[in-house]
Design a protein around this motif. Structure first.
Motif, PDB file in Angstrom:
ATOM      1  N   SER A 215      57.584  60.609  44.970  1.00 50.09           N
ATOM      2  CA  SER A 215      57.574  60.277  43.552  1.00 50.09           C
ATOM      3  C   SER A 215      56.141  60.282  43.033  1.00 50.09           C
ATOM      4  CB  SER A 215      58.183  58.884  43.313  1.00 50.09           C
ATOM      5  OG  SER A 215      59.468  58.781  43.858  1.00 50.09           O
ATOM      6  N   ALA A 216      55.997  60.272  41.720  1.00 50.06           N
ATOM      7  CA  ALA A 216      54.669  60.168  41.115  1.00 50.06           C
ATOM      8  C   ALA A 216      54.050  58.835  41.494  1.00 50.06           C
ATOM      9  CB  ALA A 216      54.769  60.296  39.604  1.00 50.06           C
ATOM     10  N   GLU A 217      52.772  58.850  41.802  1.00 48.67           N
ATOM     11  CA  GLU A 217      52.094  57.618  42.218  1.00 48.67           C
ATOM     12  C   GLU A 217      51.655  56.757  41.037  1.00 48.67           C
ATOM     13  OE1 GLU A 217      48.916  58.597  44.823  1.00 48.67           O
ATOM     14  OE2 GLU A 217      50.220  59.412  46.398  1.00 48.67           O
ATOM     15  N   ASP A 218      51.479  57.362  39.892  1.00 47.11           N
ATOM     16  CA  ASP A 218      51.050  56.637  38.700  1.00 47.11           C
ATOM     17  C   ASP A 218      52.217  55.794  38.176  1.00 47.11           C
ATOM     18  OD1 ASP A 218      50.161  55.709  36.280  1.00 47.11           O
ATOM     19  OD2 ASP A 218      49.714  57.682  35.429  1.00 47.11           O
ATOM     20  N   PRO A 219      52.111  54.466  38.202  1.00 45.33           N
ATOM     21  CA  PRO A 219      53.233  53.626  37.770  1.00 45.33           C
ATOM     22  C   PRO A 219      53.574  53.761  36.298  1.00 45.33           C
ATOM     23  CG  PRO A 219      51.274  52.287  38.143  1.00 45.33           C
ATOM     24  CD  PRO A 219      50.959  53.665  38.643  1.00 45.33           C
ATOM     25  N   THR A 220      52.661  54.336  35.500  1.00 49.27           N
ATOM     26  CA  THR A 220      52.958  54.546  34.078  1.00 49.27           C
ATOM     27  C   THR A 220      53.736  55.829  33.852  1.00 49.27           C
ATOM     28  OG1 THR A 220      50.882  55.742  33.650  1.00 49.27           O
ATOM     29  CG2 THR A 220      50.832  53.333  33.481  1.00 49.27           C
ATOM     30  N   ASN A 221      53.842  56.656  34.887  1.00 50.29           N
ATOM     31  CA  ASN A 221      54.597  57.902  34.796  1.00 50.29           C
ATOM     32  C   ASN A 221      56.066  57.599  35.073  1.00 50.29           C
ATOM     33  OD1 ASN A 221      55.826  60.434  35.262  1.00 50.29           O
ATOM     34  ND2 ASN A 221      53.944  61.297  36.130  1.00 50.29           N
ATOM     35  N   LYS A 222      56.943  58.014  34.193  1.00 55.23           N
ATOM     36  CA  LYS A 222      58.372  57.730  34.381  1.00 55.23           C
ATOM     37  C   LYS A 222      58.898  58.311  35.692  1.00 55.23           C
ATOM     38  CE  LYS A 222      59.606  61.704  31.477  1.00 55.23           C
ATOM     39  NZ  LYS A 222      60.181  62.125  30.177  1.00 55.23           N
ATOM     40  N   TRP A 223      58.240  59.377  36.195  1.00 56.38           N
ATOM     41  CA  TRP A 223      58.688  59.988  37.451  1.00 56.38           C
ATOM     42  C   TRP A 223      58.263  59.182  38.671  1.00 56.38           C
ATOM     43  CZ3 TRP A 223      62.492  63.152  37.982  1.00 56.38           C
ATOM     44  CH2 TRP A 223      62.857  63.963  36.908  1.00 56.38           C
ATOM     45  N   SER A 224      57.620  58.023  38.456  1.00 52.97           N
ATOM     46  CA  SER A 224      57.390  57.110  39.575  1.00 52.97           C
ATOM     47  C   SER A 224      58.662  56.338  39.899  1.00 52.97           C
ATOM     48  CB  SER A 224      56.252  56.132  39.247  1.00 52.97           C
ATOM     49  OG  SER A 224      56.610  55.268  38.176  1.00 52.97           O
ATOM     50  N   ARG A 225      59.630  56.349  38.972  1.00 54.48           N
ATOM     51  CA  ARG A 225      60.880  55.620  39.155  1.00 54.48           C
ATOM     52  C   ARG A 225      61.953  56.454  39.848  1.00 54.48           C
ATOM     53  NH1 ARG A 225      61.914  55.149  33.208  1.00 54.48           N
ATOM     54  NH2 ARG A 225      64.017  54.675  33.951  1.00 54.48           N
ATOM     55  N   ILE A 226      61.829  57.759  39.761  1.00 53.78           N
ATOM     56  CA  ILE A 226      62.822  58.679  40.325  1.00 53.78           C
ATOM     57  C   ILE A 226      62.092  59.657  41.241  1.00 53.78           C
ATOM     58  CG2 ILE A 226      64.518  60.476  39.816  1.00 53.78           C
ATOM     59  CD1 ILE A 226      65.437  57.792  38.885  1.00 53.78           C
ATOM     60  N   PRO A 227      62.543  59.844  42.476  1.00 54.24           N
ATOM     61  CA  PRO A 227      61.863  60.816  43.341  1.00 54.24           C
ATOM     62  C   PRO A 227      62.043  62.242  42.829  1.00 54.24           C
ATOM     63  CG  PRO A 227      63.875  60.025  44.385  1.00 54.24           C
ATOM     64  CD  PRO A 227      63.680  59.187  43.165  1.00 54.24           C
ATOM     65  N   SER A 228      60.942  62.957  42.741  1.00 55.16           N
ATOM     66  CA  SER A 228      60.986  64.352  42.289  1.00 55.16           C
ATOM     67  C   SER A 228      61.319  65.311  43.422  1.00 55.16           C
ATOM     68  CB  SER A 228      59.635  64.749  41.685  1.00 55.16           C
ATOM     69  OG  SER A 228      59.296  63.918  40.605  1.00 55.16           O
ATOM     70  N   PHE A 229      60.800  64.998  44.622  1.00 54.22           N
ATOM     71  CA  PHE A 229      60.914  65.931  45.738  1.00 54.22           C
ATOM     72  C   PHE A 229      61.461  65.221  46.974  1.00 54.22           C
ATOM     73  CE2 PHE A 229      56.963  67.143  43.367  1.00 54.22           C
ATOM     74  CZ  PHE A 229      57.528  68.187  42.662  1.00 54.22           C
ATOM     75  N   LEU A 230      62.079  66.004  47.830  1.00 55.27           N
ATOM     76  CA  LEU A 230      62.580  65.508  49.105  1.00 55.27           C
ATOM     77  C   LEU A 230      61.970  66.348  50.214  1.00 55.27           C
ATOM     78  CD1 LEU A 230      64.649  63.536  50.444  1.00 55.27           C
ATOM     79  CD2 LEU A 230      66.270  65.440  50.417  1.00 55.27           C
ATOM     80  N   HIS A 231      61.391  65.688  51.214  1.00 57.48           N
ATOM     81  CA  HIS A 231      60.780  66.369  52.356  1.00 57.48           C
ATOM     82  C   HIS A 231      61.589  66.075  53.611  1.00 57.48           C
ATOM     83  CE1 HIS A 231      56.668  66.003  50.112  1.00 57.48           C
ATOM     84  NE2 HIS A 231      57.443  66.934  49.599  1.00 57.48           N
ATOM     85  N   LEU A 232      61.836  67.103  54.404  1.00 59.62           N
ATOM     86  CA  LEU A 232      62.577  66.967  55.651  1.00 59.62           C
ATOM     87  C   LEU A 232      61.816  67.656  56.772  1.00 59.62           C
ATOM     88  CD1 LEU A 232      66.034  68.013  54.191  1.00 59.62           C
ATOM     89  CD2 LEU A 232      65.529  65.723  55.039  1.00 59.62           C
ATOM     90  N   VAL A 233      61.733  67.001  57.911  1.00 63.08           N
ATOM     91  CA  VAL A 233      61.229  67.629  59.127  1.00 63.08           C
ATOM     92  C   VAL A 233      62.389  67.666  60.104  1.00 63.08           C
ATOM     93  CG1 VAL A 233      59.562  67.550  61.008  1.00 63.08           C
ATOM     94  CG2 VAL A 233      58.901  66.740  58.720  1.00 63.08           C
ATOM     95  N   CYS A 234      62.762  68.865  60.540  1.00 65.73           N
ATOM     96  CA  CYS A 234      63.937  69.043  61.392  1.00 65.73           C
ATOM     97  C   CYS A 234      63.542  69.767  62.674  1.00 65.73           C
ATOM     98  CB  CYS A 234      64.998  69.864  60.659  1.00 65.73           C
ATOM     99  SG  CYS A 234      65.359  69.256  58.997  1.00 65.73           S
ATOM    100  N   ARG A 235      64.192  69.376  63.765  1.00 64.21           N
ATOM    101  CA  ARG A 235      63.925  70.002  65.055  1.00 64.21           C
ATOM    102  C   ARG A 235      65.099  70.879  65.455  1.00 64.21           C
ATOM    103  NH1 ARG A 235      63.851  65.867  67.782  1.00 64.21           N
ATOM    104  NH2 ARG A 235      65.740  66.038  69.011  1.00 64.21           N
ATOM    105  N   SER A 236      64.784  72.088  65.880  1.00 61.99           N
ATOM    106  CA  SER A 236      65.816  73.001  66.341  1.00 61.99           C
ATOM    107  C   SER A 236      66.308  72.602  67.712  1.00 61.99           C
ATOM    108  CB  SER A 236      65.249  74.431  66.392  1.00 61.99           C
ATOM    109  OG  SER A 236      66.203  75.331  66.902  1.00 61.99           O
ATOM    110  N   GLY A 237      67.623  72.624  67.885  1.00 64.78           N
ATOM    111  CA  GLY A 237      68.179  72.279  69.187  1.00 64.78           C
ATOM    112  C   GLY A 237      68.825  70.915  69.153  1.00 64.78           C
ATOM    113  N   ALA A 238      70.133  70.869  68.973  1.00 62.80           N
ATOM    114  CA  ALA A 238      70.850  69.600  68.919  1.00 62.80           C
ATOM    115  C   ALA A 238      70.987  69.018  70.326  1.00 62.80           C
ATOM    116  CB  ALA A 238      72.230  69.793  68.294  1.00 62.80           C
ATOM    117  N   GLY A 239      71.435  67.786  70.382  1.00 60.46           N
ATOM    118  CA  GLY A 239      71.676  67.174  71.684  1.00 60.46           C
ATOM    119  C   GLY A 239      70.816  65.961  71.943  1.00 60.46           C
ATOM    120  N   THR A 240      69.909  65.660  71.016  1.00 60.61           N
ATOM    121  CA  THR A 240      69.074  64.462  71.124  1.00 60.61           C
ATOM    122  C   THR A 240      69.428  63.526  69.988  1.00 60.61           C
ATOM    123  OG1 THR A 240      67.291  65.811  72.039  1.00 60.61           O
ATOM    124  CG2 THR A 240      66.697  63.632  71.226  1.00 60.61           C
ATOM    125  N   ALA A 241      69.341  62.254  70.210  1.00 60.26           N
ATOM    126  CA  ALA A 241      69.699  61.283  69.179  1.00 60.26           C
ATOM    127  C   ALA A 241      68.884  61.492  67.914  1.00 60.26           C
ATOM    128  CB  ALA A 241      69.479  59.856  69.706  1.00 60.26           C
TER     129      ALA A 241
END
Length: 246
Positions: A215-241
């Motif tokens: 989200s925006a870091e500036d608390p006066t920015n309305k977009w500090s209240r709603i996340p603009s972006f989503l980041h994901l780090v994913c590992r290839s290869g299932a089988g681990t918790a």
């Protein structure tokens, strides 16, 4: 049925996008500060899927990555390959059919492009195919909450409510036109609920290691209240918790 694919809309606007990004008219300069540290150290090959005009590829190359930029738009790809300061190896290809053998890369990046792809499920599956077991797939998308609604423009309230008038769960296409300085840029995308992405990742054999909302870091920015972006780090290869770091 819509008249054109999302990729066609982006290709039509490729020239405007190249000017837009290289003049710093979007949020990349602040967004990358949160995104780039999520990418693992250089390995044998990092594939930048939906690379556009190559800005993330250039960042990665400066950090020592051997990068291949891939984009469906010939104009975007040519721009990445012929950048006047930091050209990067780039090829024209659809994300659902990457021109690489199986298990050839140890890292793939998709920065702000999966929500611009018509066929996101097979695209994610294709990234899983080219990654080695244990390889990382690092993703940034428009946060599904932010693409589901908008701040109320029919109020004079300095702190307007965020309103979702349509369904959050139903996918829908959108077109957004933004004008800054003397340039106009048209964004083509599709809103999808978060589960569309997580289900596709799971089906492709990925384990989600980190999930972060930006989200925006500036608390006066309305977009500090709603996340603009989503980041994901994913590992290839299932089988681990699964471990989710929110």
């Amino acid at each position: 049925m819509r008249d054109e694919r999302l990729a066609d809309g982006w290709d039509v606007n490729a020239g405007a996008w190249i000017q837009w990004t290289r003049r710093g008219l979007d949020s990349y300069s602040s967004h990358k500060v949160a995104f780039l540290p999520l990418i693992p150290p250089p390995g044998r090959l990092t594939v930048d899927v939906g690379a556009g005009e190559g800005r993330v590829s250039r960042e990665l190359r400066a950090r020592g990555h051997r990068v291949l930029a891939i984009d469906r738009s010939p104009t975007m790809t040519r721009s990445a390959a012929t950048h006047p300061d930091v050209p990067v190896p780039a090829v024209v290809a659809d994300a659902v059919s990457l021109p690489l053998p199986d298990a050839v890369a140890d890292c793939a990046v998709a920065f702000m492009c999966l929500h611009d792809m018509d066929d996101v499920v097979p695209a994610i599956r294709e990234v899983g195919r080219i990654l080695v077991d244990g390889g990382r797939f690092v993703i940034a998308i428009a946060h599904p909450l932010s693409s589901a609604g908008r701040f109320d423009q029919d109020t004079t309230d300095e702190n307007p409510p965020f309103v979702i008038r349509d369904s959050y769960t139903a996918p829908r296409h959108f077109t957004t036109v933004r004008t800054r300085e003397d340039l106009s840029m048209t964004y083509h995308g599709i809103h999808r609920p978060l589960q569309t992405y997580t289900d596709a990742l799971t089906a492709a054999g990925f384990v989600i290691e980190q999930l972060r909302e930006h989200s925006a870091e500036d608390p006066t920015n309305k977009w500090s209240r709603i996340p603009s972006f989503l980041h994901l780090v994913c590992r290839s290869g299932a089988g681990t918790a699964v471990h989710v770091d929110v």
